[in-house]
Design a protein around this motif. Structure first.
Motif, PDB file in Angstrom:
ATOM      1  N   ASP A  71      43.899  49.334  41.746  1.00 11.89           N
ATOM      2  CA  ASP A  71      42.993  48.175  41.782  1.00 11.89           C
ATOM      3  C   ASP A  71      41.230  48.777  41.988  1.00 11.89           C
ATOM      4  OD1 ASP A  71      42.203  45.328  40.418  1.00 11.89           O
ATOM      5  OD2 ASP A  71      40.664  45.619  42.554  1.00 11.89           O
ATOM      6  N   PHE A  86      40.721  47.211  31.901  1.00 14.85           N
ATOM      7  CA  PHE A  86      41.488  46.732  32.343  1.00 14.85           C
ATOM      8  C   PHE A  86      40.982  45.309  33.170  1.00 14.85           C
ATOM      9  CE2 PHE A  86      40.295  48.818  36.291  1.00 14.85           C
ATOM     10  CZ  PHE A  86      41.041  47.965  36.806  1.00 14.85           C
ATOM     11  N   TYR A 113      48.311  40.151  31.516  1.00 17.66           N
ATOM     12  CA  TYR A 113      47.382  41.490  31.618  1.00 17.66           C
ATOM     13  C   TYR A 113      46.891  41.618  32.842  1.00 17.66           C
ATOM     14  CZ  TYR A 113      44.177  37.188  30.946  1.00 17.66           C
ATOM     15  OH  TYR A 113      43.278  36.293  30.889  1.00 17.66           O
ATOM     16  N   ARG A 114      47.090  40.466  33.796  1.00 18.86           N
ATOM     17  CA  ARG A 114      46.417  40.731  35.294  1.00 18.86           C
ATOM     18  C   ARG A 114      47.353  40.902  36.090  1.00 18.86           C
ATOM     19  NH1 ARG A 114      41.273  39.617  35.670  1.00 18.86           N
ATOM     20  NH2 ARG A 114      41.538  38.404  34.104  1.00 18.86           N
ATOM     21  N   THR A 116      49.203  43.426  37.186  1.00 14.92           N
ATOM     22  CA  THR A 116      49.485  44.595  37.201  1.00 14.92           C
ATOM     23  C   THR A 116      50.325  44.698  39.185  1.00 14.92           C
ATOM     24  OG1 THR A 116      47.879  45.895  35.849  1.00 14.92           O
ATOM     25  CG2 THR A 116      48.721  47.603  37.043  1.00 14.92           C
ATOM     26  N   LEU A 120      53.959  46.240  40.059  1.00 17.79           N
ATOM     27  CA  LEU A 120      53.803  47.985  40.880  1.00 17.79           C
ATOM     28  C   LEU A 120      54.855  47.327  41.441  1.00 17.79           C
ATOM     29  CD1 LEU A 120      50.351  49.392  40.771  1.00 17.79           C
ATOM     30  CD2 LEU A 120      52.240  50.067  39.918  1.00 17.79           C
ATOM     31  N   THR A 129      52.193  53.104  34.455  1.00 13.43           N
ATOM     32  CA  THR A 129      51.055  52.006  33.867  1.00 13.43           C
ATOM     33  C   THR A 129      49.893  52.420  34.204  1.00 13.43           C
ATOM     34  OG1 THR A 129      52.139  50.762  36.255  1.00 13.43           O
ATOM     35  CG2 THR A 129      49.639  50.227  35.723  1.00 13.43           C
ATOM     36  N   TYR A 132      49.661  53.189  30.041  1.00  5.43           N
ATOM     37  CA  TYR A 132      49.317  51.965  29.565  1.00  5.43           C
ATOM     38  C   TYR A 132      47.752  51.271  29.226  1.00  5.43           C
ATOM     39  CZ  TYR A 132      50.172  46.961  28.569  1.00  5.43           C
ATOM     40  OH  TYR A 132      49.934  45.140  27.990  1.00  5.43           O
ATOM     41  N   TRP A 133      47.424  51.386  30.673  1.00  2.00           N
ATOM     42  CA  TRP A 133      45.930  50.647  30.544  1.00  2.00           C
ATOM     43  C   TRP A 133      45.087  51.884  29.728  1.00  2.00           C
ATOM     44  CZ3 TRP A 133      45.213  45.978  31.065  1.00  2.00           C
ATOM     45  CH2 TRP A 133      46.019  45.179  30.846  1.00  2.00           C
ATOM     46  N   PHE A 151      53.463  43.772  29.407  1.00  2.00           N
ATOM     47  CA  PHE A 151      52.177  42.781  29.938  1.00  2.00           C
ATOM     48  C   PHE A 151      51.348  41.812  29.000  1.00  2.00           C
ATOM     49  CE2 PHE A 151      51.313  46.938  33.043  1.00  2.00           C
ATOM     50  CZ  PHE A 151      51.532  45.922  34.066  1.00  2.00           C
TER      51      PHE A 151
END
Length: 378
Positions: A71, A86, A113-114, A116, A120, A129, A132-133, A151
């Protein structure tokens, strides 16, 4: 240290409760008029009988640190133009990591979508990942050995999908479960209610996670509904509902592990409301100062789930300062190694936009691919 070691979820170390016992404990949490909690915000233990093993506590701490590393570095990469828009999830690590850690790689995960951090935790590679973003095709396909769905951007559609996957596992005779995430705003969608009714009526081995983080973009939960305990919505569909402190990773893991084991035994679905807060913006392109105060956010920042468990581990001697520093260094190195891998992915070709849509391309997709390739050649 390799990603395989850090992302592996150990078998739950708590015994599986009987379905009746689970419903009784859920009723006890509700009767107490409070959320289920094991660690207070200052890291002190308020429910010692529910503590998982020291090894499990360290595992959960590592997963939260991995999620937070993603994050925080994601923000930097976005500002550098190396990551697309993201949704950050910092401050919600306990809600995501504690729940997903109750699964194995044989179970299904349906993230929003939130979520992640949840993906993980179950084992989605960091490099994939990141791809993806970055809207790269290299991140569109999930690993074959992992049942993680891409997501979900549409709100609440993943709940009915999870019920279908759970029923498919039951029909095949497995003990696998499906877990789906949703936000408090998603609980106002029809798909939420249809999925709960569907799962309850057919006794699907499904665990529904309702992350009540206070906001649906700029709309507070209090504006969406007059209800103050969203877990009670489970009662209307004849299934257990539990409200848990979503900033206490030990509590979220404990309650979710009970629900997962109950589902494996044929006890059916459960709705778990994790009460947390979205301290970060809705996305990296959002300005939350337009709809909420800094004072409100500051109060929740003091309940930081990562710091809460860190204080507990250090106080109990489960981790030393040196071990904690080493863990943080390992997590940082893991991310940078994955970032190098993601940076090395080749640029996508135009026709790749049609990959990973169907297992076998439909006639229309075959035709469209040919048209794209013809245009590229021209």
């Amino acid at each position: 240290m390799t990603r395989k070691k850090t992302s592996k979820t150990p078998a739950p170390d708590a015994p599986a409760p009987a379905p009746d016992a689970f419903q009784a404990s859920a009723a006890a949490y509700d009767a107490a008029g409070d959320m289920f909690q094991i660690l207070a915000p200052d890291g002190t233990v308020v429910r010692p009988e529910a503590l998982p093993s020291p090894e499990q506590r360290v595992h959960l701490y590592r997963q939260m640190r991995r999620a937070r590393q993603f994050d925080e570095r994601g923000w930097v990469l976005y500002r550098q133009g190396r990551l697309g828009v993201f949704p950050p999830f910092g401050g919600m690590e306990a809600s995501q990591c504690g729940t997903a850690a109750a699964l194995t790689s044989d179970d299904w995960l349906f993230p929003t979508y939130r979520d992640t951090g949840a993906a993980l935790t179950l084992g989605l590679p960091i490099a994939r990942t990141l791809a993806y973003w970055r809207t790269s095709p290299h991140g569109w396909a999930m690993p074959e050995n992992l049942k993680v769905l891409p997501f979900y951007i549409p709100i609440a559609t993943q709940y009915p999908h999870a019920v279908g996957a759970a029923l498919a596992e039951a029909r095949k005779g497995t003990k696998n479960v499906a877990m789906a995430f949703i936000g408090d705003g998603g609980s106002s969608e029809g798909d939420f209610h249809e999925a709960l009714n569907f799962a309850g009526a057919l006794n699907a081995p499904c665990v529904f996670i309702l992350q009540n983080n206070g906001w649906a973009i700029s709309v507070p939960t209090s504006t969406q509904t007059k209800a103050t305990n969203l877990s009670k919505r489970a009662e209307g569909y004849g299934i257990p509902g539990v409200r848990v402190d979503g900033n206490d990773v030990l509590a979220t893991w404990h309650v979710t592990n009970e629900a997962v084991q109950r589902a494996r035994q044929g006890g059916g679905p459960t709705l778990i409301e994790t009460v947390t807060y979205r301290v970060k913006p809705h996305t990296v392109a959002d300005d939350p100062s337009r709809y909420r105060t800094e004072e409100e956010t500051a109060k929740w920042t003091e309940k930081d789930p990562v710091v809460r468990l860190q204080q507990h581990l250090l106080k109990e001697g489960i981790l030393t300062e040196e071990q904690d520093a080493a863990l943080l260094a390992e997590v940082a190195a893991e991310f940078e190694e994955a970032l190098k891998e993601a940076d090395a992915y080749p640029d996508p070709t135009p026709a790749e936009i049609l990959d990973h849509v169907f297992a076998e391309p439909t006639p229309n997709l075959v035709k469209q691919r040919a048209q794209i390739l013809a245009e590229v050649d021209a």
